[in-house]
Design a protein around this motif. Structure first.
Motif, PDB file in Angstrom:
ATOM      1  N   UNK A   1      17.107  -2.889  34.246  1.00  0.00           N
ATOM      2  CA  UNK A   1      17.628  -2.579  32.909  1.00  0.00           C
ATOM      3  C   UNK A   1      19.151  -2.676  32.880  1.00  0.00           C
ATOM      4  N   UNK A   2      19.757  -2.384  34.023  1.00  0.00           N
ATOM      5  CA  UNK A   2      21.228  -2.366  34.067  1.00  0.00           C
ATOM      6  C   UNK A   2      21.856  -3.745  34.171  1.00  0.00           C
ATOM      7  N   UNK A   3      21.108  -4.749  34.622  1.00  0.00           N
ATOM      8  CA  UNK A   3      21.710  -6.070  34.790  1.00  0.00           C
ATOM      9  C   UNK A   3      20.963  -6.883  35.842  1.00  0.00           C
ATOM     10  N   UNK A   4      21.655  -7.875  36.385  1.00  0.00           N
ATOM     11  CA  UNK A   4      21.044  -8.748  37.390  1.00  0.00           C
ATOM     12  C   UNK A   4      21.886  -8.666  38.656  1.00  0.00           C
ATOM     13  N   UNK A   5      21.187  -8.478  39.799  1.00  0.00           N
ATOM     14  CA  UNK A   5      21.891  -8.503  41.084  1.00  0.00           C
ATOM     15  C   UNK A   5      21.440  -9.754  41.839  1.00  0.00           C
ATOM     16  N   UNK A   6      22.400 -10.580  42.203  1.00  0.00           N
ATOM     17  CA  UNK A   6      22.088 -11.812  42.928  1.00  0.00           C
ATOM     18  C   UNK A   6      22.515 -11.621  44.371  1.00  0.00           C
ATOM     19  N   UNK A   7      21.515 -11.651  45.265  1.00  0.00           N
ATOM     20  CA  UNK A   7      21.803 -11.387  46.683  1.00  0.00           C
ATOM     21  C   UNK A   7      21.931 -12.708  47.436  1.00  0.00           C
ATOM     22  N   UNK A   8      22.973 -12.794  48.219  1.00  0.00           N
ATOM     23  CA  UNK A   8      23.227 -14.018  48.972  1.00  0.00           C
ATOM     24  C   UNK A   8      22.663 -13.910  50.383  1.00  0.00           C
ATOM     25  N   UNK A   9      22.466 -15.073  51.022  1.00  0.00           N
ATOM     26  CA  UNK A   9      21.968 -15.039  52.403  1.00  0.00           C
ATOM     27  C   UNK A   9      22.958 -14.359  53.329  1.00  0.00           C
ATOM     28  N   UNK A  10      24.231 -14.352  52.950  1.00  0.00           N
ATOM     29  CA  UNK A  10      25.263 -13.715  53.775  1.00  0.00           C
ATOM     30  C   UNK A  10      25.145 -12.195  53.789  1.00  0.00           C
ATOM     31  N   UNK A  11      24.331 -11.641  52.876  1.00  0.00           N
ATOM     32  CA  UNK A  11      24.218 -10.189  52.780  1.00  0.00           C
ATOM     33  C   UNK A  11      25.031  -9.634  51.623  1.00  0.00           C
ATOM     34  N   UNK A  12      25.980 -10.420  51.129  1.00  0.00           N
ATOM     35  CA  UNK A  12      26.760  -9.970  49.961  1.00  0.00           C
ATOM     36  C   UNK A  12      25.884 -10.043  48.704  1.00  0.00           C
ATOM     37  N   UNK A  13      26.327  -9.401  47.638  1.00  0.00           N
ATOM     38  CA  UNK A  13      25.625  -9.594  46.363  1.00  0.00           C
ATOM     39  C   UNK A  13      26.627  -9.592  45.214  1.00  0.00           C
ATOM     40  N   UNK A  14      26.242 -10.228  44.113  1.00  0.00           N
ATOM     41  CA  UNK A  14      27.075 -10.255  42.913  1.00  0.00           C
ATOM     42  C   UNK A  14      26.214  -9.805  41.740  1.00  0.00           C
ATOM     43  N   UNK A  15      26.801  -9.029  40.837  1.00  0.00           N
ATOM     44  CA  UNK A  15      26.034  -8.490  39.714  1.00  0.00           C
ATOM     45  C   UNK A  15      26.717  -8.792  38.393  1.00  0.00           C
ATOM     46  N   UNK A  16      25.904  -8.886  37.353  1.00  0.00           N
ATOM     47  CA  UNK A  16      26.421  -9.135  35.993  1.00  0.00           C
ATOM     48  C   UNK A  16      25.311  -8.786  35.010  1.00  0.00           C
ATOM     49  N   UNK A  17      25.656  -8.663  33.721  1.00  0.00           N
ATOM     50  CA  UNK A  17      24.601  -8.376  32.730  1.00  0.00           C
ATOM     51  C   UNK A  17      23.569  -9.494  32.618  1.00  0.00           C
ATOM     52  N   UNK A  18      23.957 -10.749  32.932  1.00  0.00           N
ATOM     53  CA  UNK A  18      23.008 -11.868  32.821  1.00  0.00           C
ATOM     54  C   UNK A  18      23.182 -12.802  34.022  1.00  0.00           C
ATOM     55  N   UNK A  19      22.181 -13.659  34.219  1.00  0.00           N
ATOM     56  CA  UNK A  19      22.313 -14.723  35.230  1.00  0.00           C
ATOM     57  C   UNK A  19      21.787 -16.016  34.647  1.00  0.00           C
ATOM     58  N   UNK A  20      22.382 -17.111  35.084  1.00  0.00           N
ATOM     59  CA  UNK A  20      21.914 -18.440  34.683  1.00  0.00           C
ATOM     60  C   UNK A  20      21.405 -19.149  35.935  1.00  0.00           C
TER      61      UNK A  20
END
Ligand SMILES: Cc1cc2nc3c(=O)[nH]c(=O)nc-3n(C[C@H](O)[C@H](O)[C@H](O)COP(=O)(O)OP(=O)(O)OC[C@H]3O[C@@H](n4cnc5c(N)ncnc54)[C@H](O)[C@@H]3O)c2cc1C
Length: 439
Positions: A232-251
């Protein structure tokens, strides 16, 4: 950040620029060490060689507009002066006079005639009536029912192989009809839009020009995505490196064949998952072949029985020639590896008897984990069963990419068009949710 963009091909990069223009901030994560995806200009032997997407045309409105926007230089290719046109028919090389070439185009017009009613307005979202069930028919079935004099029939079949770039029984007949319709229901224009104009410095000039204007985007290369989690809060995109990036939407701009290699939570629609598992039919091999001596300026087509379906001169001179070979079904090539010189030499004999191959360069897109195929050619039935869903938003996830374009699907143009569309839709979605543009 407003958006995480997954994938830095033409679709992702165009969306990043369009979002920037709308004051939206994006992080673009790309698995490779370069932008461009299935386009890739690689310098080799003093030439900017296109290992992937190459040809563009004014009938492809989105890419043509970008070419003008960035003043990118184009050139005619193949060079028409002194061009020897031929077809391998019944195992023999048959030269095509100018008159024969006109008759070959008339045969292609005739082959495509049944599809005219299916795409009365090819730039519209809706299909025309399909009482004969053409959308479920393969190119093989359609060709088996097509009658013409043998050399012209083989030329039409060779063109179908080159357009499909996959086995004909697995490629939808409607894919060729669509391209024909987009080219004004005209065989001559179809040929021109497929293979008449390329970018002098390569597609990399165009993709880099677009990326430079994505001023509000943080473009991260070498960042393969492993998992995409929506809440509900947004989208978390997890990378193979272990890092992640989040935003309200993803394309998501992943190729259709690659969608299943990323884990989505919640899972994507069943149609998207099935489409990715089934894959589209494009499995061809495009490579640059260095041969001894000057073979001249040739464009030779071969039907499906041949391991090569189109051979065209890229550069030639007394010191040697570079040819581009297209094989729609690499299983027919008796090659032990992508650069098997002997295997390629025997495949080329019907096209250029006595030709001696020195080296081969190119890229194996079908075994590339970030592509798993070449350009998108739907299987019979996928046009109606898969396309609408592939483009459909799922919660906060938007989808773009040439593989789900309604018009020039499988082309650079379709990728750019989808970048425009998705950026607009995301901007509207964010605005409707009360998130104002901040850039
Ligand atoms: C051999 C060949 C010849 C072609 N010839 C032509 C032509 O002459 N003219 C023409 O118009 N088109 C041609 N095409 C088609 C055209 O190149 C493509 O349709 C178009 O470039 C696709 O753009 P896209 O952005 O939709 O997808 P892509 O270019 O595939 O971009 C998707 C991106 O997602 C990235 N990615 C994949 N997995 C992950 C992950 N897990 N994490 C992060 N990123 C990931 C990929 O690396 C890629 O950069 C050709 C294609 C091939 C392969």
């Amino acid at each position: 950040m407003d958006v995480v963009i997954v994938g830095g091909g033409f679709a992702g990069v165009t969306a990043a620029r369009e979002l920037s223009a709308r004051g939206r901030r994006a992080v673009l994560v790309e698995a490779r060490d370069r932008l461009g995806g299935r386009t890739w200009t690689k310098d080799h032997d003093g030439h900017p060689m296109e290992f992937g997407g190459t040809w563009v045309h004014p009938l492809q409105p989105h890419v043509w507009s970008e070419i003008h926007r960035y003043d990118v230089e184009t050139e005619t290719f193949p060079v028409l002066e002194g061009l020897r046109q031929a077809v391998v028919s019944d195992g023999r090389l048959v030269d095509l006079s100018d008159e024969d070439a006109v008759r070959a185009l008339a045969a292609l017009d005739e082959f495509c005639a049944p599809g005219v009613s299916l795409f009365p307005e090819p730039f519209a979202e809706t299909l025309g009536p399909d009482p004969e069930g053409l959308t479920d028919r393969s190119l093989r079935e359609q060709l088996d029912a097509f009658k013409a004099e043998p050399a012209l029939r083989d030329w039409v079949e060779g063109m179908c192989c080159t357009i499909a770039f996959g086995p004909l029984e697995q490629s939808g007949a409607s894919e060729v009809f669509r391209i024909y319709a987009l080219s004004g229901h005209n065989a001559e224009q179809t040929m021109a839009s497929l293979s008449a104009t390329k970018l002098v410095k390569g597609t990399r000039e165009l993709v880099n020009s677009i990326a430079e204007q994505a001023t509000l985007a943080d473009i991260r290369l070498n960042s393969p995505v492993r998992r995409v989690v929506q809440s509900d809060g947004g989208v978390r995109v997890e990378l193979e490196s272990g890092e992640s990036v989040s935003a309200p939407t993803a394309l998501i701009t992943l190729p259709m064949n690659v969608l299943n290699s990323v884990e989505f939570e919640p899972a994507l629609s069943e149609i998207k998952r099935t489409a990715s598992a089934d894959r589209h039919a494009g499995i061809g091999m495009k490579c640059f072949v260095r041969v001894k001596g000057d073979v001249g300026n040739v464009s030779i087509v071969g039907p499906e029985a041949q391991p090569i379906n189109w051979l065209v001169t890229y550069a030639h001179g007394p010191e040697g020639s570079w040819l581009i070979a297209f094989a729609s079904n690499p299983k027919k090539l008796e090659m032990t590896a992508f650069d098997d010189v002997q295997g390629m030499q025997s495949a080329l004999q019907p096209f250029l008897p006595g030709v001696e191959v020195e080296s081969i360069v190119g890229w194996d897109w079908t075994n590339d984990p970030h592509a798993l195929g070449t350009w998108c050619i739907y299987r019979p039935g996928q046009l109606t069963q898969v396309l609408p869903d592939l483009r459909t938003t799922e919660g906060r996830l938007f989808f773009a990419g040439s593989d789900s374009s309604n018009t020039w699907r499988g082309f650079i143009d379709g990728a750019i068009e989808s970048g425009y569309r998705s950026a607009r839709d995301i901007d509207h979605h964010l605005a409707a949710g009360g998130i104002a543009a901040r850039g």
